[in-house]
Write a protein that holds these residues in place. Structure first.
Motif, PDB file in Angstrom:
ATOM      1  N   UNK A  42      -7.252  -1.360  10.498  1.00 56.99           N
ATOM      2  CA  UNK A  42      -5.985  -1.460   9.718  1.00 56.99           C
ATOM      3  C   UNK A  42      -6.190  -0.948   8.281  1.00 56.99           C
ATOM      4  N   UNK A  43      -7.474  -0.871   7.999  1.00 55.33           N
ATOM      5  CA  UNK A  43      -7.869  -0.438   6.614  1.00 55.33           C
ATOM      6  C   UNK A  43      -7.889   0.903   6.336  1.00 55.33           C
ATOM      7  N   UNK A  44      -7.723   1.668   7.445  1.00 57.41           N
ATOM      8  CA  UNK A  44      -7.697   3.071   7.571  1.00 57.41           C
ATOM      9  C   UNK A  44      -6.201   3.481   7.049  1.00 57.41           C
ATOM     10  N   UNK A  45      -6.146   4.549   5.953  1.00 58.02           N
ATOM     11  CA  UNK A  45      -4.613   4.658   5.604  1.00 58.02           C
ATOM     12  C   UNK A  45      -3.886   5.373   6.711  1.00 58.02           C
ATOM     13  N   UNK A  46      -2.645   4.889   6.904  1.00 60.09           N
ATOM     14  CA  UNK A  46      -1.927   5.377   8.104  1.00 60.09           C
ATOM     15  C   UNK A  46      -1.205   6.647   7.939  1.00 60.09           C
ATOM     16  N   UNK A  47      -0.771   7.304   9.031  1.00 60.48           N
ATOM     17  CA  UNK A  47      -0.207   8.640   9.093  1.00 60.48           C
ATOM     18  C   UNK A  47      -1.028   9.679   8.532  1.00 60.48           C
ATOM     19  N   UNK A  48      -0.825  10.825   9.299  1.00 63.02           N
ATOM     20  CA  UNK A  48      -1.383  12.147   8.548  1.00 63.02           C
ATOM     21  C   UNK A  48      -2.965  12.062   8.451  1.00 63.02           C
ATOM     22  N   UNK A  49      -3.669  11.173   8.994  1.00 60.84           N
ATOM     23  CA  UNK A  49      -4.943  11.217   8.971  1.00 60.84           C
ATOM     24  C   UNK A  49      -5.510  11.997  10.231  1.00 60.84           C
ATOM     25  N   UNK A  76       0.712  -1.187   0.247  1.00 60.48           N
ATOM     26  CA  UNK A  76       0.015  -0.072   0.152  1.00 60.48           C
ATOM     27  C   UNK A  76       0.762   1.297  -0.096  1.00 60.48           C
ATOM     28  N   UNK A  77       0.656   2.260  -0.767  1.00 59.97           N
ATOM     29  CA  UNK A  77       1.187   3.519  -0.930  1.00 59.97           C
ATOM     30  C   UNK A  77       1.398   4.292   0.391  1.00 59.97           C
ATOM     31  N   UNK A  78       0.641   4.054   1.275  1.00 62.13           N
ATOM     32  CA  UNK A  78       0.518   4.651   2.850  1.00 62.13           C
ATOM     33  C   UNK A  78       1.744   3.999   3.449  1.00 62.13           C
ATOM     34  N   UNK A  79       1.489   2.816   3.382  1.00 60.17           N
ATOM     35  CA  UNK A  79       2.710   1.694   4.046  1.00 60.17           C
ATOM     36  C   UNK A  79       3.952   2.159   3.637  1.00 60.17           C
ATOM     37  N   UNK A  80       4.290   2.155   2.409  1.00 60.64           N
ATOM     38  CA  UNK A  80       5.588   2.313   1.663  1.00 60.64           C
ATOM     39  C   UNK A  80       5.835   3.968   2.323  1.00 60.64           C
ATOM     40  N   UNK A  81       5.183   4.954   2.326  1.00 60.56           N
ATOM     41  CA  UNK A  81       5.383   6.039   2.835  1.00 60.56           C
ATOM     42  C   UNK A  81       5.663   6.069   4.034  1.00 60.56           C
ATOM     43  N   UNK A 121      -1.811   9.246  18.643  1.00 58.32           N
ATOM     44  CA  UNK A 121      -0.482   9.722  18.587  1.00 58.32           C
ATOM     45  C   UNK A 121       0.244   9.167  19.916  1.00 58.32           C
ATOM     46  N   UNK A 122      -0.518   9.413  21.000  1.00 56.68           N
ATOM     47  CA  UNK A 122       0.111   9.210  22.220  1.00 56.68           C
ATOM     48  C   UNK A 122       0.662   7.810  22.297  1.00 56.68           C
ATOM     49  N   UNK A 123      -0.239   6.914  22.086  1.00 51.77           N
ATOM     50  CA  UNK A 123       0.149   5.306  21.716  1.00 51.77           C
ATOM     51  C   UNK A 123       1.165   4.922  20.946  1.00 51.77           C
ATOM     52  N   UNK A 124       1.225   5.788  19.949  1.00 56.30           N
ATOM     53  CA  UNK A 124       2.477   5.595  18.910  1.00 56.30           C
ATOM     54  C   UNK A 124       3.797   6.049  19.540  1.00 56.30           C
ATOM     55  N   UNK A 125       3.680   7.176  20.195  1.00 57.47           N
ATOM     56  CA  UNK A 125       5.069   7.438  21.131  1.00 57.47           C
ATOM     57  C   UNK A 125       5.574   6.542  21.977  1.00 57.47           C
ATOM     58  N   UNK A 126       4.299   6.168  22.676  1.00 57.56           N
ATOM     59  CA  UNK A 126       4.964   5.159  23.947  1.00 57.56           C
ATOM     60  C   UNK A 126       5.176   3.811  23.282  1.00 57.56           C
ATOM     61  N   UNK A 127       4.795   3.295  22.246  1.00 55.58           N
ATOM     62  CA  UNK A 127       5.328   2.040  21.642  1.00 55.58           C
ATOM     63  C   UNK A 127       6.565   2.374  21.083  1.00 55.58           C
ATOM     64  N   UNK A 154       2.031   2.791  12.847  1.00 58.21           N
ATOM     65  CA  UNK A 154       1.252   3.749  13.176  1.00 58.21           C
ATOM     66  C   UNK A 154      -0.023   3.084  14.209  1.00 58.21           C
ATOM     67  N   UNK A 155      -0.729   3.553  14.793  1.00 54.22           N
ATOM     68  CA  UNK A 155      -1.769   3.318  15.779  1.00 54.22           C
ATOM     69  C   UNK A 155      -3.211   3.787  15.100  1.00 54.22           C
ATOM     70  N   UNK A 156      -4.081   2.920  14.764  1.00 56.09           N
ATOM     71  CA  UNK A 156      -5.200   3.513  14.394  1.00 56.09           C
ATOM     72  C   UNK A 156      -6.270   2.903  15.322  1.00 56.09           C
TER      73      UNK A 156
END
Lengths: 276, 175
Positions: free
Chosen positions: A205-212, A25-30, A221-227, A245-247
């Motif tokens: 998992x289907x929602x595009x990751x990052x920048x949404x 997926x382009x968002x995953x590659x990005x 964002x908080x969880x992503x930073x902790x992880x 990403x965390x969605x």
């Protein structure tokens, strides 16, 4: 009333099988490129480069991105004004079986979970939803099981402090550790029932990751930073990129409960969508 | 993945330390969940073994099917921990080492140390890329298991990272 033939559906699913398994997926590659740029750890950087090389090589050579071509999960949205000529589920499973066979993907599905038997190409898991309109939308997510095995559900008390929910989510990722191909994408479902929270986590998992932007983006964002402070890193050998990403997806729930489901995806998060 | 052209003989493994990156040329045997269950059943029931264990390197891998004109499909590692329950017995019967992804149980770490085995990890989720290093494929046993059958792979410059060395040193830290 608009009509659609089962054969058209099989063909569309076959094509989704090819797209989802061969092109990342382009968002995953990005997100992988971004992780590569940010990474300071030399080995982690080298592994992230290998992941990018792998995606490029898979596309060029018509090879699966990963040998675990997953248990195909198909999300279907049917417009209520559309008439399907033929058997929808049969058509989807036919498309899966023909696609997996044609593109030399792996037959990873055993008919009986207990007695196992020789692995086959189908059936997939099919989720059907009815919506307005006269179109039909298919999203195919080949879900690898190394990461599916690390997914967890916890039924919290309705009076729980959100700190405990955060701690649980981070713990699930920590428990996945180096085993399930980090950097992960963490899908989280909060609310509903036990089964519905699981479905929400998968849908996340289907929602595009990052920048949404989602209602949950602050918590995400908080969880992503902790992880990403866990220092698990690519292949579990250390580094910043433990998750890409965390969605989070949420739904109404009962006054007596608070289900939280965490569905882990490996870095090879693959899905493809088609509307007919 | 730059190539270093290090060809290792089996006796060389003993000197490798956890964290070392090498490129292996030689023979690997694929085996994963069901193949492990069968091998252990054969040992426990004193039946002839489908795979000659002494000196062998097992790769936890179930490749995709092979497209026409290619040697193998995508062939990355699967999660090693699922094989933990079976590994100590295989090491006791002479298995030299394993290749997979992720950490191992305490019992496996102890068995590696005791029997002077070795555990490698390779690029996880890079199944397409890893297919480049496979030069030939032959079915050895358990054809009915489909992607879980035992294959003999001849590989060249296959990239490996030592995760647990013969002295019990572990790249993921000690538990």
């Amino acid at each position: 009333m608009r009509e659609i033939q089962a054969l058209e559906i099989s063909k569309a699913v076959m094509e989704l099988v090819r797209r989802a398994n061969f092109s990342l997926r382009p968002d995953v590659l990005f997100a992988l490129r971004q992780a590569y740029r940010r990474e300071k750890n030399i080995r982690a950087k080298k592994i992230l480069q290998a992941l990018l090389d792998n995606a490029a090589y898979a596309l060029k050579e018509n090879l699966a991105i990963c040998q675990d071509t997953g248990l195909p999960v198909v999300f279907v949205q049917i417009g209520q004004d559309l008439k399907i000529k033929g058997d929808l589920k049969l058509a989807i499973n036919k498309g899966i079986a023909q696609g997996y066979k044609k593109y030399a993907l792996r037959n990873s599905i055993v008919s009986d979970p207990l007695t196992r038997g020789k692995p086959k190409f189908a059936p997939g898991i099919i989720h059907i939803d009815l919506v307005r309109g006269d179109k039909i939308k298919f999203t195919l997510l080949p879900k690898g099981f190394g990461c599916e095995n690390k997914s967890q559900l916890k039924m919290f008390l309705p009076t729980v402090n959100i700190r405990e929910i955060k701690a649980f989510i981070v713990e699930v990722v920590k428990n996945a550790g180096p085993d399930a191909c980090p950097p992960y994408v963490v899908g989280i479902g909060i609310g509903g029932t036990a089964d519905y929270a699981g479905l929400l986590a998968k849908k996340a998992l289907l929602r595009p990751i990052n920048y949404q932007r989602s209602a949950m983006s602050k918590l995400e964002r908080e969880l992503l930073n902790k992880i990403n402070r866990l220092n698990i890193g690519p292949m579990g050998l250390g580094g910043k990129a433990t998750a890409l990403a965390v969605n989070i997806e949420t739904y109404s729930t009962h006054i007596a409960g608070l289900p939280v489901s965490v569905n882990i995806s490996c870095h090879a998060l693959r899905s493809a969508t088609e509307i007919l | 993945m730059k190539k270093n052209k290090i060809v290792l003989r089996l006796d060389d493994f003993r000197h490798l330390k956890a964290g070392a990156e090498i490129y292996f040329s030689g023979t690997l045997y694929t085996a994963r969940d069901q193949a492990h269950k069968r091998l252990v059943d054969e040992i426990k029931n004193n039946k002839p073994l489908a795979l000659e264990l002494p000196g062998a390197l097992i790769y936890y891998c179930g490749p995709t099917r092979t497209l026409k004109g290619k040697i193998i499909g995508a062939c990355g590692p699967t999660t090693s921990a699922r094989m933990d329950a079976f590994t100590p017995l295989l090491l006791a019967k002479g298995l030299r080492g394993m290749i997979g992804k992720g950490d191992r149980s305490k019992a496996v770490k102890e068995a590696i140390k005791k029997y002077k085995g070795i555990y490698f990890v390779t690029y996880a989720g890079c199944g397409a890329l890893l297919s480049k290093y496979v030069k030939s494929v032959k079915t050895v046993a358990y054809g009915d298991l489909g992607p879980e059958k035992i294959l003999k792979l001849e590989v060249e410059n296959f990239p490996l990272i030592v995760a647990i060395d013969s002295n019990g040193g572990c790249i993921y830290g000690q538990d």
